[in-house]
Motif scaffolding. Structure first.
Motif, PDB file in Angstrom:
ATOM      1  N   GLN A 107       0.655  -0.996   0.007  1.00  0.00           N
ATOM      2  CA  GLN A 107      -0.260  -0.024  -0.148  1.00  0.00           C
ATOM      3  C   GLN A 107       1.050   1.366   0.061  1.00  0.00           C
ATOM      4  N   ALA A 108       1.710   1.261   0.944  1.00  0.00           N
ATOM      5  CA  ALA A 108       2.375   2.222   0.707  1.00  0.00           C
ATOM      6  C   ALA A 108       3.130   2.823  -0.475  1.00  0.00           C
ATOM      7  N   HIS A 109       3.876   1.522  -0.806  1.00  0.00           N
ATOM      8  CA  HIS A 109       4.340   1.720  -2.327  1.00  0.00           C
ATOM      9  C   HIS A 109       3.807   2.119  -3.333  1.00  0.00           C
ATOM     10  N   LEU A 110       2.447   1.584  -3.203  1.00  0.00           N
ATOM     11  CA  LEU A 110       0.911   2.173  -4.414  1.00  0.00           C
ATOM     12  C   LEU A 110       0.924   3.696  -4.513  1.00  0.00           C
ATOM     13  N   LEU A 111       0.383   4.529  -2.827  1.00  0.00           N
ATOM     14  CA  LEU A 111       0.896   5.860  -1.932  1.00  0.00           C
ATOM     15  C   LEU A 111       1.628   6.406  -2.797  1.00  0.00           C
ATOM     16  N   ILE A 126       8.466  -3.419  -0.041  1.00  0.00           N
ATOM     17  CA  ILE A 126       8.535  -4.510  -0.913  1.00  0.00           C
ATOM     18  C   ILE A 126       8.820  -5.029  -1.860  1.00  0.00           C
ATOM     19  N   ALA A 127       9.586  -4.610  -2.636  1.00  0.00           N
ATOM     20  CA  ALA A 127       9.991  -4.968  -3.875  1.00  0.00           C
ATOM     21  C   ALA A 127      11.037  -6.460  -3.063  1.00  0.00           C
ATOM     22  N   ALA A 184      11.376 -12.022 -12.178  1.00  0.00           N
ATOM     23  CA  ALA A 184      10.823 -12.910 -13.084  1.00  0.00           C
ATOM     24  C   ALA A 184      10.669 -12.979 -14.271  1.00  0.00           C
ATOM     25  N   PRO A 185      11.498 -12.976 -15.409  1.00  0.00           N
ATOM     26  CA  PRO A 185      10.661 -13.043 -16.745  1.00  0.00           C
ATOM     27  C   PRO A 185       9.448 -12.352 -16.973  1.00  0.00           C
ATOM     28  N   PRO A 186       9.326 -11.691 -17.376  1.00  0.00           N
ATOM     29  CA  PRO A 186       9.477 -10.855 -18.525  1.00  0.00           C
ATOM     30  C   PRO A 186      10.220  -9.912 -17.674  1.00  0.00           C
ATOM     31  N   GLU A 209       9.553  -2.948 -11.996  1.00  0.00           N
ATOM     32  CA  GLU A 209       8.788  -2.922 -13.023  1.00  0.00           C
ATOM     33  C   GLU A 209       7.151  -3.391 -13.014  1.00  0.00           C
ATOM     34  N   ARG A 210       7.062  -4.812 -13.050  1.00  0.00           N
ATOM     35  CA  ARG A 210       5.720  -5.355 -12.354  1.00  0.00           C
ATOM     36  C   ARG A 210       5.079  -4.070 -10.708  1.00  0.00           C
ATOM     37  N   LEU A 211       5.997  -3.858 -10.118  1.00  0.00           N
ATOM     38  CA  LEU A 211       5.134  -2.996  -9.330  1.00  0.00           C
ATOM     39  C   LEU A 211       5.162  -1.850  -9.939  1.00  0.00           C
ATOM     40  N   GLY A 212       5.244  -0.865 -10.232  1.00  0.00           N
ATOM     41  CA  GLY A 212       5.497  -0.163 -11.770  1.00  0.00           C
ATOM     42  C   GLY A 212       4.168  -0.019 -11.911  1.00  0.00           C
ATOM     43  N   ILE A 213       3.612  -1.342 -12.728  1.00  0.00           N
ATOM     44  CA  ILE A 213       2.183  -1.024 -13.211  1.00  0.00           C
ATOM     45  C   ILE A 213       1.362  -1.546 -12.472  1.00  0.00           C
ATOM     46  N   TYR A 214       0.874  -1.936 -11.328  1.00  0.00           N
ATOM     47  CA  TYR A 214       0.360  -1.936 -10.050  1.00  0.00           C
ATOM     48  C   TYR A 214       0.354  -0.690  -9.422  1.00  0.00           C
ATOM     49  N   ARG A 215       1.333   0.283  -9.443  1.00  0.00           N
ATOM     50  CA  ARG A 215       0.771   1.136  -9.472  1.00  0.00           C
ATOM     51  C   ARG A 215       0.767   2.589 -10.474  1.00  0.00           C
TER      52      ARG A 215
END
Length: 131
Positions: free
Chosen positions: A18-22, A28-29, A35-37, A42-48
């Motif tokens: 939640q802190a990352h999203l905000l 959290i990272a 994991a590829p690709p 980068e995956r966390l950036g997509i969620y954010r």
């Protein structure tokens, strides 16, 4: 997520995500395996990004006239500013944006044109009455 790497409890991991999203500092990272690709960041950036866009979409659902008056670019900019200043505190996304009239009335350049907060107040009231 792998709890073994961080030793964090599920609740701690949820708070960290939640802190990352905000946009707040978060570890959290460290709890997510690369994991590829795409690497974890980068995956966390997509969620954010998806979190922010979904909240702006919720504002659009409730305030379509305000969106039409401001136009796409200015409405999205308002949405980004509002999401940063007012992360969701509601369990249902339906109630997100209830502080928007106050925000518009106190934030430049919107405060210079009171019609924006008046439109929000009318649309918010109509949505609430409908529910």
């Amino acid at each position: 997520m792998r709890q073994q790497r961080t030793g964090a409890s599920l609740r701690e991991l949820q708070w960290s995500l939640q802190a990352h999203l905000l946009g707040e500092p978060s570890a959290i990272a460290e709890a997510i395996v690369d994991a590829p690709p795409l690497p974890a960041l980068e995956r966390l950036g997509i969620y954010r990004n998806a979190y922010q866009v979904r909240l702006i979409d919720a504002l659009d659902d409730t305030y379509p006239v305000l969106h039409a008056v401001l136009g796409d670019e200015d409405f999205f900019a308002l949405g980004e500013e509002f999401v940063a200043a007012h992360p969701s505190i509601h369990r249902s996304i339906r109630w997100y944006g209830s502080e928007l009239a106050e925000y518009l009335g106190a934030s430049l350049p919107y405060a210079e044109q009171p019609i924006f907060s008046e439109i929000e107040l009318l649309e918010g009231t109509l949505a609430e009455v409908f529910d």
